[in-house]
Design a protein around this motif. Structure first.
Motif, PDB file in Angstrom:
ATOM      1  N   VAL A 320       0.840  -1.195   0.000  1.00 48.89           N
ATOM      2  CA  VAL A 320       0.000   0.000   0.000  1.00 48.89           C
ATOM      3  C   VAL A 320       0.874   1.243   0.000  1.00 48.89           C
ATOM      4  CG1 VAL A 320      -1.916  -1.131   1.176  1.00 48.89           C
ATOM      5  CG2 VAL A 320      -0.149  -0.010   2.536  1.00 48.89           C
ATOM      6  N   ASP A 327      -5.532   8.299   4.147  1.00 49.59           N
ATOM      7  CA  ASP A 327      -5.202   7.029   3.489  1.00 49.59           C
ATOM      8  C   ASP A 327      -5.073   5.913   4.520  1.00 49.59           C
ATOM      9  OD1 ASP A 327      -5.165   8.214   1.006  1.00 49.59           O
ATOM     10  OD2 ASP A 327      -2.973   8.406   0.921  1.00 49.59           O
ATOM     11  N   ARG A 331      -7.351   2.529   5.086  1.00 47.47           N
ATOM     12  CA  ARG A 331      -6.727   1.209   5.002  1.00 47.47           C
ATOM     13  C   ARG A 331      -6.829   0.412   6.307  1.00 47.47           C
ATOM     14  NH1 ARG A 331      -5.214  -0.787  -0.074  1.00 47.47           N
ATOM     15  NH2 ARG A 331      -4.510   0.945  -1.388  1.00 47.47           N
TER      16      ARG A 331
END
Length: 503
Positions: A320, A327, A331
């Protein structure tokens, strides 16, 4: 002719706030040249008692004596004029002013026509700073200093007068080990001059290192005074919370799942380099090292607060790219920051709004936020984490340190993360609340969370971790399982003495 037997005494002090009897007939005394610890859980009344002594609060009942003379302390300036100086845990500095201007704020030396005598100001400040052996001078802008050095400026304020008593409230919370040595030397010097020291701290190793007596408050009442040399941590803890605590190492093992987080050769400039480790579902990995080892910077990079210069991050086996906290949250990564008051909470907001802040966009009903959804989330995590508050409307700034930390943890758990990073989870928290936070961390792992705990306290990482990552100067030196680690091997690793076995 001998001097007074006490620097100060408080007798039967009572202080009541709306709905709360914060102090209930508390007595306390301080002798010349002694270090007297004041201990108790968060909310026990320590800060209120010291604010009464420092002139911030006026007692409803009781008497205060300084050098055996009854006094009424009307304000902090009055307290200082009487020789009682308070070094606060919470920084109260003006960032735009110089170190000298902050230290002598309100008492700047003057020349004719009221002009500030800058030459004298800087001369006297530099003399104080030289005694503290700090690495900055009188003309430095306070906003350019680290938090640790700002704490040293707070301490320097106490040395501008000839004090009878100095109150230190959690003075080492932001200090490095080297700065702690300087502080303890300053305290020893004050003792040699007959100054009494009141020392408030949750750090047992400091209490037993430098104090002569220990007084304990519980729920606003005085529970007793012990000679430090004649007691131990277990007795003090029992006096504070009325029960024994499990202070042993982590011996609880449960089934762990697949690797949730993998970091490969991650670097961030000069802060840390070539860092590689894994965290499995159901596992607590502790990061231990000296201040500046790079532990917090690794957490901030994984959470998207810093951009890595090289390396890879994998979640559930998939690489990732994390460019921002948004972000990371998307995630399934959450970070409980080291500075809960400055970075984790909005102290002027209520408990509910603090807990739901990261997901407020997801709880809108038309143009408005759904009160019902917010309250439901707060109620769920208040019960789950045993957050002690009268209700969601309570301002977070009015909660104890332990309950504030639970609000921060609840905020991130409500985002349902897979990976939870907790930086200094019990800083400034009393021993009873520490045990609750430790148990909570272990419970979260048992529920399948992958947990990273960053701590500067060896007993803490030993108690909660399944594995311990030892860091020195931006590098991982060794990894230990909870079964194989020893205190000596851990100290060697974080001191850079184990370079032949870099992980």
């Amino acid at each position: 002719m001998t001097g007074p037997t006490h620097v100060l005494r408080l007798e039967g002090v009572v202080k009541t706030f709306p709905g709360v009897r914060a102090l209930d007939g508390v007595s306390f005394d301080l002798r010349p040249g002694e270090v007297h610890a004041l201990m108790g859980e968060n909310g026990a009344g320590k800060s209120t008692l010291m604010k009464v002594l420092g002139g911030i609060h006026q007692p409803d009942e009781g008497r205060i004596f300084i050098a055996e003379e009854p006094v009424v302390i009307a304000s902090p300036l009055h307290a200082k004029a009487r020789g009682v100086v308070f070094v606060h845990q919470e920084l109260s500095l003006a960032d735009e002013l110089t170190v000298a201007e902050n230290i002598f704020l309100g008492e700047l030396p003057r020349k004719s026509f009221g002009r500030v005598d800058h030459a004298r100001l800087y001369r006297e400040t530099d003399a104080i700073l030289e005694a503290l052996n700090v690495g900055f001078d009188a003309r430095t802008r306070v906003g350019d200093l680290s938090i640790a050095n700002q704490q040293m400026v707070e301490i320097a304020r106490a040395l501008t007068v000839d004090p009878r008593a100095v109150i230190f409230d959690e003075p080492t919370a932001s200090l490095t080990d080297a700065e702690k040595v300087v502080l303890f030397r300053v305290i020893a010097d004050l003792q040699s001059r007959g100054v009494g020291i009141i020392y408030i701290s949750h750090r047992m190793e400091e209490i037993f290192r430098i104090t002569d007596r220990i007084s304990v408050l519980r729920d606003g009442t005085y529970r007793g005074t012990l000679d430090t040399a004649a007691t131990d941590e277990e007795e003090v803890t029992h006096l504070m919370i009325g029960r024994k605590l499990d202070l042993s190492r982590n011996a609880v093992h449960h089934e762990m799942g697949e690797v949730a987080l993998e970091v490969r050769n991650l670097s961030c400039g000069a802060l840390f380099r070539d860092v590689s480790f894994t965290v499995r579902k159901g596992e607590v990995v502790g990061f231990y090292g000296l201040v500046g080892a790079g532990r917090t910077e690794i957490a901030e990079t994984i959470f998207g607060l810093r951009d890595p210069s090289s390396g890879q991050i994998f979640l559930d086996g998939e690489e990732v790219r994390i460019h921002s906290p948004r972000d990371a949250i998307r995630r399934g990564i959450s970070l409980v920051p080291e500075d809960r008051k400055g970075q984790g909470l909005v102290l002027g907001m209520n408990c509910r709004d603090n807990m739901t802040l990261p997901q407020v966009d997801d709880m809108t009903a038309g143009p408005f936020v759904s009160d019902e959804a917010e309250v439901a989330i707060f109620d769920q995590y208040r019960d789950r984490l045993d957050i002690r508050t009268p209700g969601w409307r309570q301002l977070v700034g009015n909660l104890s340190g332990g309950n504030q930390q639970k609000i921060v943890i609840g905020k991130w758990l409500s985002m349902r993360p897979e990976v939870l990073i907790v930086d200094e989870p019990t800083r400034g928290i009393d021993v009873g609340s520490k045990a609750e936070i430790h148990n909570l961390i272990r419970d979260l792992a048992a529920q399948g969370y992958a947990v990273i705990v960053i701590s500067s306290e060896m007993p803490e990482v030993l108690h909660v971790s399944d594995r311990i990552v030892a860091m020195f100067s931006g590098r991982i030196m060794r990894e230990f399982t909870s079964d194989e680690v020893t205190e000596d091997s851990l100290i060697q690793a974080i001191s850079g003495l184990d370079g032949g076995r870099v992980a």
